[in-house]
Design a protein around this motif. Sequence first.
Motif, PDB file in Angstrom:
ATOM      1  N   THR A  37       1.034  -0.704  -0.102  1.00  0.00           N
ATOM      2  CA  THR A  37       0.149   0.442   0.117  1.00  0.00           C
ATOM      3  C   THR A  37       0.739   0.952  -0.485  1.00  0.00           C
ATOM      4  OG1 THR A  37      -1.894  -1.336   1.784  1.00  0.00           O
ATOM      5  CG2 THR A  37      -1.803   1.517   1.297  1.00  0.00           C
ATOM      6  N   LEU A  38       0.290   2.680  -0.579  1.00  0.00           N
ATOM      7  CA  LEU A  38       1.158   3.043  -0.773  1.00  0.00           C
ATOM      8  C   LEU A  38       0.107   4.442  -0.666  1.00  0.00           C
ATOM      9  CD1 LEU A  38       2.807   3.858  -4.447  1.00  0.00           C
ATOM     10  CD2 LEU A  38       3.543   3.368  -2.325  1.00  0.00           C
ATOM     11  N   LEU A  39       0.726   5.524   0.133  1.00  0.00           N
ATOM     12  CA  LEU A  39       0.043   6.711  -0.190  1.00  0.00           C
ATOM     13  C   LEU A  39       0.352   7.865  -0.793  1.00  0.00           C
ATOM     14  CD1 LEU A  39       0.940   8.820   1.873  1.00  0.00           C
ATOM     15  CD2 LEU A  39       0.508   7.882   3.804  1.00  0.00           C
ATOM     16  N   VAL A  40      -0.398   9.240  -1.762  1.00  0.00           N
ATOM     17  CA  VAL A  40      -0.156   9.936  -1.954  1.00  0.00           C
ATOM     18  C   VAL A  40      -1.080  11.171  -1.702  1.00  0.00           C
ATOM     19  CG1 VAL A  40       0.832   8.867  -3.836  1.00  0.00           C
ATOM     20  CG2 VAL A  40      -1.671   9.584  -4.081  1.00  0.00           C
ATOM     21  N   CYS A  41      -0.464  12.991  -1.279  1.00  0.00           N
ATOM     22  CA  CYS A  41      -1.295  14.016  -0.725  1.00  0.00           C
ATOM     23  C   CYS A  41      -1.676  14.977  -1.837  1.00  0.00           C
ATOM     24  CB  CYS A  41      -1.000  14.147   0.042  1.00  0.00           C
ATOM     25  SG  CYS A  41      -0.092  13.095   1.808  1.00  0.00           S
ATOM     26  N   LEU A  42      -2.536  14.940  -2.614  1.00  0.00           N
ATOM     27  CA  LEU A  42      -3.277  15.568  -3.841  1.00  0.00           C
ATOM     28  C   LEU A  42      -4.478  17.274  -3.123  1.00  0.00           C
ATOM     29  CD1 LEU A  42      -4.054  12.638  -6.513  1.00  0.00           C
ATOM     30  CD2 LEU A  42      -2.169  13.615  -6.116  1.00  0.00           C
ATOM     31  N   ARG A  43      -4.021  17.999  -4.233  1.00  0.00           N
ATOM     32  CA  ARG A  43      -4.903  19.028  -3.826  1.00  0.00           C
ATOM     33  C   ARG A  43      -6.336  18.591  -3.698  1.00  0.00           C
ATOM     34  NH1 ARG A  43      -5.336  22.411  -7.673  1.00  0.00           N
ATOM     35  NH2 ARG A  43      -4.320  21.370  -8.953  1.00  0.00           N
ATOM     36  N   HIS A  44      -6.921  18.907  -2.825  1.00  0.00           N
ATOM     37  CA  HIS A  44      -8.677  18.936  -3.200  1.00  0.00           C
ATOM     38  C   HIS A  44      -9.397  19.042  -4.395  1.00  0.00           C
ATOM     39  CE1 HIS A  44      -9.262  22.603  -0.828  1.00  0.00           C
ATOM     40  NE2 HIS A  44     -10.820  22.272  -1.808  1.00  0.00           N
ATOM     41  N   LEU A  45      -8.684  20.294  -5.014  1.00  0.00           N
ATOM     42  CA  LEU A  45      -9.714  21.216  -6.105  1.00  0.00           C
ATOM     43  C   LEU A  45      -9.071  20.284  -7.146  1.00  0.00           C
ATOM     44  CD1 LEU A  45      -9.907  24.483  -4.260  1.00  0.00           C
ATOM     45  CD2 LEU A  45     -11.562  23.043  -4.741  1.00  0.00           C
ATOM     46  N   SER A  46      -8.242  18.977  -6.857  1.00  0.00           N
ATOM     47  CA  SER A  46      -6.995  18.795  -8.471  1.00  0.00           C
ATOM     48  C   SER A  46      -8.246  18.218  -9.694  1.00  0.00           C
ATOM     49  CB  SER A  46      -5.932  18.144  -8.166  1.00  0.00           C
ATOM     50  OG  SER A  46      -5.599  16.989  -9.098  1.00  0.00           O
ATOM     51  N   PRO A  47      -8.299  18.326 -10.754  1.00  0.00           N
ATOM     52  CA  PRO A  47      -8.665  17.220 -11.698  1.00  0.00           C
ATOM     53  C   PRO A  47      -7.761  15.448 -12.027  1.00  0.00           C
ATOM     54  CG  PRO A  47      -7.672  19.380 -12.615  1.00  0.00           C
ATOM     55  CD  PRO A  47      -7.366  19.833 -11.407  1.00  0.00           C
ATOM     56  N   THR A  48      -6.371  15.987 -11.158  1.00  0.00           N
ATOM     57  CA  THR A  48      -6.031  14.429 -10.908  1.00  0.00           C
ATOM     58  C   THR A  48      -6.977  14.049 -10.062  1.00  0.00           C
ATOM     59  OG1 THR A  48      -4.448  15.307 -12.500  1.00  0.00           O
ATOM     60  CG2 THR A  48      -3.905  13.255 -10.888  1.00  0.00           C
ATOM     61  N   LEU A  49      -7.116  14.064  -8.909  1.00  0.00           N
ATOM     62  CA  LEU A  49      -8.250  14.385  -8.080  1.00  0.00           C
ATOM     63  C   LEU A  49      -9.261  13.424  -8.035  1.00  0.00           C
ATOM     64  CD1 LEU A  49      -8.207  12.776  -4.859  1.00  0.00           C
ATOM     65  CD2 LEU A  49      -8.754  15.290  -4.166  1.00  0.00           C
ATOM     66  N   ASP A  50      -9.796  14.381  -9.067  1.00  0.00           N
ATOM     67  CA  ASP A  50     -11.538  14.078  -9.460  1.00  0.00           C
ATOM     68  C   ASP A  50     -11.574  12.824  -9.975  1.00  0.00           C
ATOM     69  OD1 ASP A  50     -12.740  16.031  -8.181  1.00  0.00           O
ATOM     70  OD2 ASP A  50     -11.938  17.564  -9.796  1.00  0.00           O
ATOM     71  N   ALA A  51     -10.084  12.625 -11.651  1.00  0.00           N
ATOM     72  CA  ALA A  51      -9.909  11.378 -12.213  1.00  0.00           C
ATOM     73  C   ALA A  51      -9.983  10.628 -11.352  1.00  0.00           C
ATOM     74  CB  ALA A  51      -9.089  11.687 -12.957  1.00  0.00           C
ATOM     75  N   LEU A  52      -9.856  10.174 -10.452  1.00  0.00           N
ATOM     76  CA  LEU A  52      -8.944   8.933  -9.534  1.00  0.00           C
ATOM     77  C   LEU A  52     -10.110   8.841  -8.455  1.00  0.00           C
ATOM     78  CD1 LEU A  52      -6.141   9.049  -7.521  1.00  0.00           C
ATOM     79  CD2 LEU A  52      -7.571   8.762  -6.347  1.00  0.00           C
ATOM     80  N   VAL A  53     -10.069   9.096  -8.106  1.00  0.00           N
ATOM     81  CA  VAL A  53     -12.052   9.055  -7.375  1.00  0.00           C
ATOM     82  C   VAL A  53     -12.615   8.438  -7.773  1.00  0.00           C
ATOM     83  CG1 VAL A  53     -13.981   9.621  -6.713  1.00  0.00           C
ATOM     84  CG2 VAL A  53     -11.457  11.057  -5.820  1.00  0.00           C
ATOM     85  N   HIS A  54     -12.918   8.920  -9.277  1.00  0.00           N
ATOM     86  CA  HIS A  54     -14.264   8.601 -10.262  1.00  0.00           C
ATOM     87  C   HIS A  54     -13.498   6.937 -10.815  1.00  0.00           C
ATOM     88  CE1 HIS A  54     -16.896  12.295 -10.381  1.00  0.00           C
ATOM     89  NE2 HIS A  54     -15.635  12.780 -10.635  1.00  0.00           N
ATOM     90  N   THR A 116      -7.326  16.612   4.575  1.00  0.00           N
ATOM     91  CA  THR A 116      -7.068  17.406   5.834  1.00  0.00           C
ATOM     92  C   THR A 116      -6.150  18.069   5.607  1.00  0.00           C
ATOM     93  OG1 THR A 116      -5.350  17.793   7.792  1.00  0.00           O
ATOM     94  CG2 THR A 116      -4.581  15.839   5.132  1.00  0.00           C
ATOM     95  N   GLY A 117      -6.406  19.300   5.659  1.00  0.00           N
ATOM     96  CA  GLY A 117      -6.745  20.713   4.854  1.00  0.00           C
ATOM     97  C   GLY A 117      -6.874  21.348   3.528  1.00  0.00           C
ATOM     98  N   THR A 118      -5.965  21.592   3.257  1.00  0.00           N
ATOM     99  CA  THR A 118      -5.943  21.018   1.308  1.00  0.00           C
ATOM    100  C   THR A 118      -5.580  20.633   0.912  1.00  0.00           C
ATOM    101  OG1 THR A 118      -4.046  22.102   1.552  1.00  0.00           O
ATOM    102  CG2 THR A 118      -5.463  24.116   1.666  1.00  0.00           C
TER     103      THR A 118
END
Length: 152
Positions: A37-54, A116-118
């Motif tokens: 398992t890995l962890l990465v931290c991404l900005r909560h408004l990032s389009p990359t995060l949106d793609a990852l979530v979907h 957490t935060g931003t």
Amino acid sequence: MAAYPTGVAVVTAFDRELTPWGMTVSSLSSVSLDPPTLLVCLRHLSPTLDALVHNGSFTVNLLHDGARSAAELFSSGDPSRFDRISWEKPESVGGPHLVDDAHAAADCEVDHMHRTGTHVVVFGKVTRVVHRSAAQPLLYGLRQYASWPRSA
């Protein structure tokens, strides 16, 4: 944390329309070997995060020391970044593999997330690792890029 040197990676994912997204990160850590398992931290408004979530999956591309231009491109916000770099779609889950710039790529399925935060901490179970070269990793610290020292 600018004084703390770390490796440089590009997290990539596909959105619902299979459009590739990606961003440079230095907030990356191994969490567990069993299951891997890995962890990465991404900005909560990032389009990359949106793609990852979907999509429910992503790839962590570990950049080699000749890939500074890729690190800068994926931190620039340039909307045509995937037109300017060589990449391929993984065999199963994950995001684009940066074939010329990553010495290794880890395909992950999203396990869980915590805001957490931003930023959002994304935990990903590693499903496959591709090693592309024995090149030295790209490092970043003190606001400059560097290479892992080669052994004598």
